[in-house]
Design a protein around this motif. Sequence first.
Motif, PDB file in Angstrom:
ATOM      1  N   ASP A 152      12.912   3.934  10.342  1.00  0.00           N
ATOM      2  CA  ASP A 152      13.891   5.012  10.137  1.00  0.00           C
ATOM      3  C   ASP A 152      13.252   6.326   9.682  1.00  0.00           C
ATOM      4  OD1 ASP A 152      15.939   3.322  10.820  1.00  0.00           O
ATOM      5  OD2 ASP A 152      16.273   2.646   8.749  1.00  0.00           O
ATOM      6  N   ARG A 153      11.944   6.359   9.572  1.00  0.00           N
ATOM      7  CA  ARG A 153      11.283   7.626   9.180  1.00  0.00           C
ATOM      8  C   ARG A 153      11.293   8.612  10.354  1.00  0.00           C
ATOM      9  NH1 ARG A 153       6.326   6.452   5.012  1.00  0.00           N
ATOM     10  NH2 ARG A 153       7.574   5.238   3.571  1.00  0.00           N
ATOM     11  N   PRO A 154      10.999   9.892  10.082  1.00  0.00           N
ATOM     12  CA  PRO A 154      10.980  10.876  11.181  1.00  0.00           C
ATOM     13  C   PRO A 154      10.032  10.435  12.309  1.00  0.00           C
ATOM     14  CG  PRO A 154      10.757  11.958   9.047  1.00  0.00           C
ATOM     15  CD  PRO A 154      10.682  10.486   8.781  1.00  0.00           C
TER      16      PRO A 154
ATOM     17  N   MET B 254       0.868  -1.193   0.000  1.00  0.00           N
ATOM     18  CA  MET B 254       0.000   0.000   0.000  1.00  0.00           C
ATOM     19  C   MET B 254       0.900   1.238   0.000  1.00  0.00           C
ATOM     20  SD  MET B 254      -2.733  -1.199   2.913  1.00  0.00           S
ATOM     21  CE  MET B 254      -1.601  -1.162   4.301  1.00  0.00           C
ATOM     22  N   ASP B 255       1.246   1.718  -1.164  1.00  0.00           N
ATOM     23  CA  ASP B 255       2.244   2.784  -1.231  1.00  0.00           C
ATOM     24  C   ASP B 255       1.663   4.067  -1.842  1.00  0.00           C
ATOM     25  OD1 ASP B 255       4.737   3.889  -0.854  1.00  0.00           O
ATOM     26  OD2 ASP B 255       5.595   3.080  -2.709  1.00  0.00           O
ATOM     27  N   GLY B 256       2.233   5.202  -1.436  1.00  0.00           N
ATOM     28  CA  GLY B 256       1.893   6.484  -2.053  1.00  0.00           C
ATOM     29  C   GLY B 256       1.096   7.439  -1.178  1.00  0.00           C
ATOM     30  N   ASN B 257       0.934   7.090   0.102  1.00  0.00           N
ATOM     31  CA  ASN B 257       0.161   7.973   0.994  1.00  0.00           C
ATOM     32  C   ASN B 257       0.794   9.358   1.133  1.00  0.00           C
ATOM     33  OD1 ASN B 257      -1.258   5.664   1.435  1.00  0.00           O
ATOM     34  ND2 ASN B 257      -0.658   5.398   3.579  1.00  0.00           N
ATOM     35  N   GLY B 258       2.117   9.368   1.302  1.00  0.00           N
ATOM     36  CA  GLY B 258       2.823  10.629   1.534  1.00  0.00           C
ATOM     37  C   GLY B 258       2.723  11.550   0.325  1.00  0.00           C
ATOM     38  N   ARG B 259       2.949  10.973  -0.862  1.00  0.00           N
ATOM     39  CA  ARG B 259       2.879  11.795  -2.084  1.00  0.00           C
ATOM     40  C   ARG B 259       1.446  12.263  -2.347  1.00  0.00           C
ATOM     41  NH1 ARG B 259       5.552   7.495  -5.613  1.00  0.00           N
ATOM     42  NH2 ARG B 259       5.273   6.342  -3.670  1.00  0.00           N
ATOM     43  N   TRP B 260       0.485  11.417  -2.059  1.00  0.00           N
ATOM     44  CA  TRP B 260      -0.929  11.785  -2.232  1.00  0.00           C
ATOM     45  C   TRP B 260      -1.244  13.022  -1.392  1.00  0.00           C
ATOM     46  CZ3 TRP B 260      -5.267  12.122   0.967  1.00  0.00           C
ATOM     47  CH2 TRP B 260      -6.517  12.077   0.339  1.00  0.00           C
TER      48      TRP B 260
HETATM   49 MG    MG Z   1       6.384   4.875  -0.085  1.00  0.00          MG
END
Ligand code: MG
Length: 257
Positions: free
Chosen positions: A72-74, A21-27
Amino acid sequence: MTSIIDQIDLNKLPKHIAIIMDGNGRWAAEKGQERLYGHYHGVESVRNIVEGCSDLGVGYLTLYAFSTENWDRPEPEVNGLMALLAETVRKEVPILNKNNIKLHIIGDMNMLPPFAVKALEESIDMTSHNTGLNLVMALSYSSRWELTDAVKRIGHDVENGKIKADDINQDTLQQYLSTSDFPDPELMIRTSGEYRISNFLLYQLAYAELYFTNTRWPDFRKENLYEAIIDFQNRQRRFGKTGKQIEEEETSNTLIS
Ligand code: MG
Ligand code: IPE
Ligand code: IPE
């Protein structure tokens, strides 16, 4: 007019669908919002896709929700995701029970904060009697973690005489994976236009059909899932054999049934 769902052959559903499930941040960024805003909206997609799989009669759905590397994310994003996760699994229990869905978790639970572990364990317990869709959440999961952990436990069992090194075969390894209770995924979907596996089920995806879509996860809905399933059903899965062999097998199966 026939709708897209009518094009699905219900007798040829993938037994197990796995989704990155990728792309939440860019969305969220595309909407001028913080990344967490994308994660919140991602939950709506989870709900929609879980319902879609359950209604179709898919046996297993594995959702990659948080990878080992995502630690490792903020810190604010990690904390926000953990809080969202705990809140969501708690809130969804009545819906899971209403739809006969059984929750499972794979991943390194030792890494998760205690409040999240508690929420997960309670939700697993409260849905354990269900017999419909198996919903597997991959949390703090990575394939390299899983394989290393499996090898370590096999090593211990060889040391304490439970198994012999010479007897180790593919079934043995399978039994030590966190997915030992589930069949291998037949269809793997990744949203958001990235074409990689990102440490997800490396061993189990050996013969999965891979489907990539540019749609960001918060925009992904049942119709997108149906498209992926139809695409899957139009492929010839050969498992190393020739196309002609597969066609002959299919003809003889049709004659038998
Ligand atoms: Mg991603
Ligand atoms: C997927 O969306 C969700 C998680 C990894 C937790 P991302 O957060 O990776 O969103 P992008 O890829 O940065 O857009
Ligand atoms: C993979 O997405 C992990 C999840 C969807 C949970 P990432 O966004 O973390 O993957 P990379 O870093 O782009 O490979």
